[in-house]
Design a protein around this motif. Sequence first.
Motif, PDB file in Angstrom:
ATOM      1  N   ASP A   1       0.641  -1.129   0.099  1.00 14.65           N
ATOM      2  CA  ASP A   1      -0.006  -0.050  -0.002  1.00 14.65           C
ATOM      3  C   ASP A   1       0.900   1.391  -0.178  1.00 14.65           C
ATOM      4  OD1 ASP A   1      -2.366   1.196  -0.276  1.00 14.65           O
ATOM      5  OD2 ASP A   1      -2.500   1.507   2.002  1.00 14.65           O
ATOM      6  N   TYR A   2       1.964   1.246  -0.552  1.00 12.79           N
ATOM      7  CA  TYR A   2       2.862   2.466  -0.874  1.00 12.79           C
ATOM      8  C   TYR A   2       2.727   2.916  -2.287  1.00 12.79           C
ATOM      9  CZ  TYR A   2       5.108   1.722   3.822  1.00 12.79           C
ATOM     10  OH  TYR A   2       5.206   1.340   5.051  1.00 12.79           O
ATOM     11  N   THR A   3       2.832   4.042  -2.514  1.00 14.15           N
ATOM     12  CA  THR A   3       3.076   4.595  -3.747  1.00 14.15           C
ATOM     13  C   THR A   3       4.388   5.259  -4.179  1.00 14.15           C
ATOM     14  OG1 THR A   3       0.594   5.384  -3.684  1.00 14.15           O
ATOM     15  CG2 THR A   3       2.251   6.594  -5.547  1.00 14.15           C
TER      16      THR A   3
ATOM     17  N   ALA B   1      10.639  12.099   6.476  1.00 13.71           N
ATOM     18  CA  ALA B   1      10.984  10.851   6.080  1.00 13.71           C
ATOM     19  C   ALA B   1      11.143  10.230   7.088  1.00 13.71           C
ATOM     20  CB  ALA B   1      11.987  11.144   5.226  1.00 13.71           C
ATOM     21  N   ARG B   2      10.503   9.070   7.354  1.00 13.74           N
ATOM     22  CA  ARG B   2      10.821   8.226   8.325  1.00 13.74           C
ATOM     23  C   ARG B   2      11.984   7.152   7.945  1.00 13.74           C
ATOM     24  NH1 ARG B   2       5.635   6.310  11.433  1.00 13.74           N
ATOM     25  NH2 ARG B   2       4.666   8.286  11.818  1.00 13.74           N
ATOM     26  N   ALA B   3      12.344   6.761   6.695  1.00 19.13           N
ATOM     27  CA  ALA B   3      13.026   5.898   6.221  1.00 19.13           C
ATOM     28  C   ALA B   3      13.973   6.493   5.107  1.00 19.13           C
ATOM     29  CB  ALA B   3      12.526   4.771   5.750  1.00 19.13           C
ATOM     30  N   VAL B   4      15.263   6.566   5.287  1.00 20.02           N
ATOM     31  CA  VAL B   4      16.259   7.185   4.145  1.00 20.02           C
ATOM     32  C   VAL B   4      17.070   6.051   3.915  1.00 20.02           C
ATOM     33  CG1 VAL B   4      17.783   8.721   3.136  1.00 20.02           C
ATOM     34  CG2 VAL B   4      16.004   9.450   4.880  1.00 20.02           C
TER      35      VAL B   4
ATOM     36  N   LEU C   1      11.879  -4.068   4.197  1.00 24.66           N
ATOM     37  CA  LEU C   1      12.680  -3.384   5.198  1.00 24.66           C
ATOM     38  C   LEU C   1      12.065  -2.019   5.165  1.00 24.66           C
ATOM     39  CD1 LEU C   1      15.249  -2.632   6.615  1.00 24.66           C
ATOM     40  CD2 LEU C   1      16.601  -2.411   4.370  1.00 24.66           C
ATOM     41  N   VAL C   2      11.773  -1.318   4.031  1.00 22.37           N
ATOM     42  CA  VAL C   2      11.235   0.076   4.024  1.00 22.37           C
ATOM     43  C   VAL C   2       9.934   0.175   5.106  1.00 22.37           C
ATOM     44  CG1 VAL C   2      10.061   1.748   2.495  1.00 22.37           C
ATOM     45  CG2 VAL C   2      12.132   0.737   1.593  1.00 22.37           C
ATOM     46  N   ASP C   3       9.277  -0.982   4.914  1.00 23.15           N
ATOM     47  CA  ASP C   3       7.803  -0.872   5.651  1.00 23.15           C
ATOM     48  C   ASP C   3       8.266  -1.199   7.088  1.00 23.15           C
ATOM     49  OD1 ASP C   3       5.050  -0.917   5.719  1.00 23.15           O
ATOM     50  OD2 ASP C   3       5.264  -3.330   6.291  1.00 23.15           O
TER      51      ASP C   3
END
Length: 348
Positions: A113-115, A161-164, A320-322
């Motif tokens: 559910d990411y764009t 941004a929570r993840a870079v 990992l991103v999620d």
Amino acid sequence: MRYVMVQIPKQPVPSSPAPPAVPTSADVARLAGVSRATVSYVLNNTSAVRISEPTRRRVQEAARELGYVPHAAARSLRAGHSRMVLMPAPNVPVGPLYSQFINEFQWALSRLDYTVVQYGGIGLQGDEAARAWAELRPVAVLVPGGGLGPQGVHVLKRSGARAVLTLGPERVDGAHALLLDHDGVGHSAGVHLLARGRRRVGVVMPEEPGLEFLSRPRLKGVRRALSGTGATVTELPLAYEEESAARLAARWRSLGLDAVFAYNDEYAMLLMRALQDEGVDIPGETAVVGADDLILGRLVRPRLSTVHIELPSGCELAELVDRVVREPVGVPEVSQVFGARIVHRASS
């Protein structure tokens, strides 16, 4: 002559038709016979609430019939962050191997559910690019290659941004690093050529701007493999053009080389064709090794020896991103995600 003045009545200006009303979640709820909360749960893929499959299908069919899509900005306000993962588009040529990886990564993120938005900021570099990315308020940013610094990571995190994550040969302070060992690619090629008895090795260095962060580590890997053996390494600048390959092939015998690691399969096939046109026997006079293990390398003659590269799984990277988006606190991770092994075929 008599003139008669006739007054023409003003014609009403035809009014343009009013634009159709934008469908809302309330419209979907009425058509599906459910509550607005149920519509939100279904269309936002909320897993915390169990929705029966018939109800889920009814809501989805009503949304399609009305042409309704959720409002991204409103959803972001409710969640406290967006669902956008931004990927700066590489400003260097990318081959089929990398494109396949990116497609798998985007598909896996969409399932979560990411764009995914690819940002094509030509000319933007470093922290300037990071500020442009931050304006879009992504929840995560995956940066391929180099150029991003610690200050750019700070800007992105301050913007929400929570993840870079960086995908390249070096880590950046504050970002999760997925290290690609391009040195290992060159080392694999160098070890193979040395084992095949080659002692005068050329290494193709693409002249296209922006590829240095890949080609330099690969050259370093070849040098490391041949260090202390008495073998020599010669850098060979080459543009990805037939004319450039023809010029290099025309002076090939004067270079005295008996092998070449050609950066990747595409440059290897370009150069191999030019060498064959000059009558250079492959692999008799010159062994040729590429990298990426493209299917085209198996179709040329002689079949191309290559370094098979194991890129990270797009699904694993999406997970990992999620995970980092859901649990942003913690020390940035550093993972070695590259594997390289030689595939010996007829060209070497």
